[in-house]
Design an enzyme around this catalytic site. Sequence first.
Site, mmCIF file in Angstrom:
data_model
loop_
_atom_site.group_PDB
_atom_site.id
_atom_site.type_symbol
_atom_site.label_atom_id
_atom_site.label_comp_id
_atom_site.label_asym_id
_atom_site.label_seq_id
_atom_site.Cartn_x
_atom_site.Cartn_y
_atom_site.Cartn_z
ATOM 1 N N ALA A 12 0.511 -1.227 0.185
ATOM 2 C CA ALA A 12 0.058 0.447 0.125
ATOM 3 C C ALA A 12 0.430 0.912 -0.025
ATOM 4 C CB ALA A 12 -0.905 -0.327 1.454
ATOM 5 N N SER A 41 0.714 -4.403 -4.116
ATOM 6 C CA SER A 41 -0.455 -3.596 -3.919
ATOM 7 C C SER A 41 -2.159 -4.478 -3.759
ATOM 8 C CB SER A 41 -0.991 -2.244 -5.074
ATOM 9 O OG SER A 41 0.162 -1.835 -5.820
ATOM 10 N N CYS A 45 -5.613 -6.401 4.605
ATOM 11 C CA CYS A 45 -7.032 -6.354 5.272
ATOM 12 C C CYS A 45 -8.094 -7.143 5.199
ATOM 13 C CB CYS A 45 -7.293 -5.395 5.658
ATOM 14 S SG CYS A 45 -6.370 -4.326 5.565
ATOM 15 N N ASP A 280 3.332 0.780 7.945
ATOM 16 C CA ASP A 280 3.083 0.186 8.724
ATOM 17 C C ASP A 280 4.556 0.078 9.654
ATOM 18 O OD1 ASP A 280 0.280 -0.593 8.162
ATOM 19 O OD2 ASP A 280 1.017 -2.832 7.997
ATOM 20 N N ASN A 302 -2.125 4.770 2.507
ATOM 21 C CA ASN A 302 -3.101 4.376 1.015
ATOM 22 C C ASN A 302 -2.091 6.219 1.002
ATOM 23 O OD1 ASN A 302 -3.470 2.864 -1.629
ATOM 24 N ND2 ASN A 302 -3.821 2.431 0.750
ATOM 25 N N TYR A 429 -32.377 11.181 9.469
ATOM 26 C CA TYR A 429 -34.096 9.982 10.036
ATOM 27 C C TYR A 429 -34.796 9.471 8.935
ATOM 28 C CZ TYR A 429 -38.205 9.850 12.023
ATOM 29 O OH TYR A 429 -39.727 9.096 12.013
ATOM 30 N N TRP A 437 -34.269 10.634 17.383
ATOM 31 C CA TRP A 437 -32.996 10.411 18.044
ATOM 32 C C TRP A 437 -31.748 9.588 17.157
ATOM 33 C CZ3 TRP A 437 -31.987 15.593 19.443
ATOM 34 C CH2 TRP A 437 -33.314 16.172 20.718
ATOM 35 N N ARG A 445 -26.422 13.303 24.025
ATOM 36 C CA ARG A 445 -27.497 13.314 25.130
ATOM 37 C C ARG A 445 -27.271 13.188 26.747
ATOM 38 N NH1 ARG A 445 -34.021 13.503 23.488
ATOM 39 N NH2 ARG A 445 -33.945 14.950 24.787
#
Lengths: 451, 451
Positions: A12, A41, A45, A280, A302, A429, A437, A445
Amino acid sequence: MGSRVVIVGGDAGGMTAASALVKRLGDEDEVVVIERGEFTSYSACGLPYWVAGEVESCDDLIARSPDEHRENGIDLRLGATATLLDADAKVLTTTDGELSYDHLLIATGAEPVWPEVEGADAEGIAPITTIPQGQEILRQLDRKPEKVVVAGSGFIGTEMAEACLRLGLDTTVISATEFPLAQFENLVGERVHEQMAARQIGFHGNRRLTGFRTKDGRVTGVELDDSTVLDADLVILAFGVTPRSELAREAGLPLGPKGAIVVDEYQCADRARGIWAAGDCSAVRDRQSGELLHLPLGDHANKQGMVAASGIEAAILGGEPEWSFPGVVQTFITRFCDLEISRTGVSTAEAEKLGWDTVSVSIDTTTWAGYYPGAEPMTVWLLADRRTRQVRGVQIVGGPTAGLRIDAAATAITAGMRVDDLIMLDFAYAPPFSSVWSPLHVAVRAAYKLL
Amino acid sequence: MGSRVVIVGGDAGGMTAASALVKRLGDEDEVVVIERGEFTSYSACGLPYWVAGEVESCDDLIARSPDEHRENGIDLRLGATATLLDADAKVLTTTDGELSYDHLLIATGAEPVWPEVEGADAEGIAPITTIPQGQEILRQLDRKPEKVVVAGSGFIGTEMAEACLRLGLDTTVISATEFPLAQFENLVGERVHEQMAARQIGFHGNRRLTGFRTKDGRVTGVELDDSTVLDADLVILAFGVTPRSELAREAGLPLGPKGAIVVDEYQCADRARGIWAAGDCSAVRDRQSGELLHLPLGDHANKQGMVAASGIEAAILGGEPEWSFPGVVQTFITRFCDLEISRTGVSTAEAEKLGWDTVSVSIDTTTWAGYYPGAEPMTVWLLADRRTRQVRGVQIVGGPTAGLRIDAAATAITAGMRVDDLIMLDFAYAPPFSSVWSPLHVAVRAAYKLL
């Protein structure tokens, strides 16, 4: 006369930089990449999903092959290892000959931690950080192991436990901490632990591996520090990784956490001698605390490759570098079976170490409107600064959407938003997606009330 | 002597305010709510899913029943309508008698736009903005309609088209615009249109409804402005809503877009005469442009109810209001079958109207790492300010995760982040969730190149 950039490491960080540099440097400049393996390349993961059979072939993990890179004008030398660095003379000796350079980019990645105990070299003990290691595990799986031990319970350990489950293997996880995923608060790890138990994955928490049992050079068992012996004909090593920073050490450069190469915001490790590092093998800075960390992740690699390339470009062609790397907010995401798990910002333990005065809350909600079909439990943990009221950390565990909701929290933390700002934030929403919420709203909250 | 707060309207805005006020005002103060229907605190946004049969009962949509509110100390009067407001005398006349007040909160919501054409009062023509209207549509569905026309292609129209599809009905959508969801860029609407076509939903774009055909008082067809006549024994009206702002008009208060009540950041419409408004009857401000808008959404109503309550509380008890409403960034989310659709910020049309100098890009990517099973196409559209380089708008359409990814963009826009800031943002990365450059990264990188 042109400049020569030598890049050590073809995954990477290295290949992102190489690809940018061949495009942007002049025709007289050279970009040479030394890669000790035969692949370039690829998505490390993605390895657990390939071993699990979810991804068919390791070719699928390869974003760009050696031939494609060569067609783009990169002088790519596979199967070559750097053996000696003379940083003052700017000469790198490799198994493929000597290379003088103007700029050296170290993108050597990280290597798996191998336990220093007897029998650790036996057959059937394998880490999973590269394609060849994945191929080795697949060869072992072809022998139909009866009992698999996954040694380590971080991201890779947890993902490999799921992979073994998919493959129908009798699987046991051993963990140095009480719960899996020690990067998370216990309330998150506990949920993962419950899911492991529900799926008959054995779990030995707070244990250290003290030795291997072997027979005829093959592993037969694992010994733990409480004298437990687990039968095992395949042991997957997932004790994390350490940066491969030998070249930087040879050059006498300062090393950071776990030996990661310390770089500035342009990924430069030594401007005078033209040494850079990305991926890394290098350290990153936490944007909130400024602390140096070692966080081996493909997305950082990257970005850092892109940043290093722009820094090297500016050093060669003049001008200011186009990019700098601002650091990370420690965003992580993973999955264990149906459970999505994510975090961003700092944890309680990290906040304590930093001496920050914080409050934390955790709230239980549902993935979307409770009345809409398929709503599943979701827990949001949130850490806020008592004085500035800024959100410092968020962790989410639960059903679908628990993972990617972290991106909004990562953005808020990067922007330095306060709990108060988030309460009034215009999150999306609609009943199939969120309650009126949103889960993050509910968490801020709760934090607001505590503050 | 205590104060009396009269609230007109018993859904999101009104009951959120009422619930907060009874908790925080003194024992001698009174909170009276007038609600013309028989339901309180229900999710109007959930109505399409109830009609579709995804949500079993309308009871599931009710967050808090009248009895629960009464137990909390709210003087709730159902089936009562406000008939006359004397704002100077601070007296509201209702069908339940006269009420003097110290503070009046108007939370009357919005009402469906009804086409002013012949036959519009025939049976079988029904909007869907309340539980009784949903009940009426369910009664009509019991008669097994053969052909349904959904009149309107906004959020509710699109959601109702999906509901009809689920119910196996022969469905046609008529739309004033070329594609559904006119709040979105055409490239998004086009994708929804394709999905409708793929599922045999008829679509008449750029058409106006000019009349209804009826027989014996029942609808039999719909006439369009191109002389098309569509057979229909059920017409679902989804032409949007207009604020119910008669009380404010009677009080001589200034009205904003579509007649929405104009309020300050504390949801106060008239401080001298103690008039407040919250929810779908009130106007909101766009945080980026400062423009007044009418955006009827349950999540805004809840926040505004909370804000109005804190303003009224401060007016009665003294002190500063705890909350203010900072406005919205126009975040929307919906779904059509497997397609998730979301937006935040402004659209091209809105930016042009505002005279903003912007650039826009759209990129095609996948919902997560392309090699990971189930990855589906996803398109991200992004609008950025040419001068400040700030992200001004984002729209996403595609497979799973396309919807909620908008929350990170909404957060970034709220924080005023630039394209450059987002490129280096630490978004979550793991193959089952995202590519190494997340979809938002890819979009901001494309915008960066253009800028």
